[in-house]
Write an enzyme that holds these catalytic residues in place. Structure first.
Site, mmCIF file in Angstrom:
data_model
loop_
_atom_site.group_PDB
_atom_site.id
_atom_site.type_symbol
_atom_site.label_atom_id
_atom_site.label_comp_id
_atom_site.label_asym_id
_atom_site.label_seq_id
_atom_site.Cartn_x
_atom_site.Cartn_y
_atom_site.Cartn_z
ATOM 1 N N ASP A 153 -7.827 -7.369 1.152
ATOM 2 C CA ASP A 153 -6.812 -7.619 2.193
ATOM 3 C C ASP A 153 -7.421 -7.253 3.536
ATOM 4 O O ASP A 153 -8.269 -6.342 3.606
ATOM 5 C CB ASP A 153 -5.566 -6.760 1.964
ATOM 6 C CG ASP A 153 -5.754 -5.358 2.535
ATOM 7 O OD1 ASP A 153 -6.344 -4.518 1.825
ATOM 8 O OD2 ASP A 153 -5.362 -5.119 3.712
ATOM 9 N N CYS A 178 -6.726 -27.900 13.268
ATOM 10 C CA CYS A 178 -7.907 -28.769 13.304
ATOM 11 C C CYS A 178 -7.542 -30.234 13.120
ATOM 12 O O CYS A 178 -8.256 -31.129 13.586
ATOM 13 C CB CYS A 178 -8.895 -28.343 12.225
ATOM 14 S SG CYS A 178 -9.584 -26.714 12.538
ATOM 15 N N ASP A 220 0.868 -1.169 0.000
ATOM 16 C CA ASP A 220 0.000 0.000 0.000
ATOM 17 C C ASP A 220 0.912 1.229 0.000
ATOM 18 O O ASP A 220 2.135 1.114 0.066
ATOM 19 C CB ASP A 220 -0.972 -0.030 1.188
ATOM 20 C CG ASP A 220 -0.285 0.260 2.494
ATOM 21 O OD1 ASP A 220 -0.943 0.209 3.528
ATOM 22 O OD2 ASP A 220 0.928 0.538 2.484
#
Ligand SMILES: CNc1nc2cc3nc[nH]c(=O)c3cc2[nH]1
Length: 373
Positions: A267, A310, A93
């Site tokens: 984003d 997980c 950015d």
């Protein structure tokens, strides 16, 4: 491997689009979610782990890197890709947004902004020209124009004045960027929630001409309803054959709603920041792992998820290491959140390609229980 930057639209379903952005450092499958690598790292993640979650591109912040370790030092060390060991595309950015949200003692003029570093109070200046120079020194593949993002709510005069300044800065950014094959410069649409200013901004950017177009000025506290209301028209004025990037978004349902309205790239710090604060995103809603009810729960966070958290750990374990403030907590929860966000993106890319995006959205919303699960 291509030496040029190009966008191929593969399929559309309603306003939703799926395609591929080709860059010299690899392809970016759209719709795409970009993990945020603020200070040359996606916090708590090794770069190979970021890639393993399915990310094709990550975001770097000009403001943070110009202050520490400085763009000149990163350039001397071979550029940001080498420095952080990520050889795929990086979008940086332009720094203006972080200056307004982080820096002290800011002074805004036609030339640019001067400010004091939030790290050590040292004085700095950002202008369109300096922002282009910094992003070039970093070696980023997709460069963002230097703009001003007004805080909302703001009156129409303020929004118009700010947008028109950003359009003048967009022209200066383009001039300073020059002609850099294989690198892209994206313009940023401003105009607040005002449909007429959004159209004026889009027309100004198209007149200048960019490789991609961001929708800026949103995700600044306006709320999802107002954001979606703006996205119902703002992307329509942007070229259909160029990528559209919605900056700073967002929660899973924000992301799905934005793609449904024609957005190709996004984003957000949410998945990584939440990974460090114990907020876990799952297909059935948000799990707050610090809640005592998880202390004896042998189940994984999400039975249907294949991420390392997980696959190998119970909620009881994740609750324990969070409560114990162990580093592995941030690592596992960040990995899970980024994995889940990329799973949403892959689901949308497949559904748009198959023309089943309506059904996919219905299933996405139907699965989400209210509150903790
Ligand atoms: C987290 N929300 C959010 N992050 C943003 C970054 C931005 N950068 C440049 N220009 C913007 O308008 C802009 C808006 C934004 N909203």
């Amino acid at each position: 491997m291509t030496e040029r930057f190009s966008f191929e639209l593969k399929a559309t379903d309603g306003k939703a689009r799926t395609g591929v952005i080709n860059t010299p450092r690899g392809e970016i499958r759209t719709p795409a979610f970009m993990p945020v690598g603020t200070a040359a790292t996606v916090k708590a993640m090794m770069p190979e782990s970021v890639r393993a979650t399915g990310a094709d591109i990550l975001l770097g912040n000009t403001y943070h890197l110009m202050l520490r370790p400085t763009a000149e030092r990163i350039d001397r060390l071979g550029g940001l890709h080498k420095f952080m060991n990520w050889d795929r595309p990086i979008l940086t950015d332009s720094g203006g947004f972080q200056v307004m949200s982080l820096a002290g003692l800011r002074k805004l003029t036609e030339k640019g902004v001067t400010f004091k570093s939030h790290i050590d109070g040292s004085k700095h200046e950002l202008t369109p020209e300096r922002s282009m120079e910094i992003q070039k020194l970093l070696g980023s593949d997709i460069v963002m124009c230097f703009d001003e993002c007004p805080a909302l709510p703001a009156d129409r005069d303020r929004i118009a004045e700010s947008m028109r300044l950003s359009m003048r800065w967009a022209a200066r950014s383009k001039e300073a960027f020059g002609d850099r094959p294989g690198h892209a410069l994206f313009g940023i649409q401003q105009g607040g929630l005002e449909a007429d200013f959004r159209e004026e901004s889009a027309e100004a950017l198209k007149e200048i001409g960019f490789d991609g177009y961001a929708v800026g000025g949103l995700a600044v506290g306006e709320g999802q309803e107002a954001m979606f209301g703006c996205l119902d028209h703002a992307p329509d004025h942007l070229p259909k054959d160029k990528p559209r990037y919605l900056m700073g978004v967002g929660k899973p349902d924000d992301i799905v709603g934005a793609v449904a309205r024609g957005i190709d790239m996004m984003d957000c710090v949410l998945p990584s920041r939440s990974g460090r604060t114990g907020q876990v995103f799952t297909r059935r809603g948000v799990v707050n792992i610090k809640n005592a009810r998880h202390a004896d729960d042998p189940r994984p966070l999400d039975e249907a998820c294949s991420c390392p958290a997980c696959s190998n750990y119970s909620r009881a374990y994740l609750h324990h290491v969070y409560r114990s403030n162990e580093m592995i907590s941030g690592m596992l929860l960040t990995w899970h959140n980024l994995h889940y966000f990329q799973e949403i993106m892959q689901g949308m890319r497949d559904a748009i390609g198959a023309g089943t995006f309506e059904d996919w959205q219905a299933e996405f919303h139907a699965q989400r229980a209210q509150g903790d699960i």
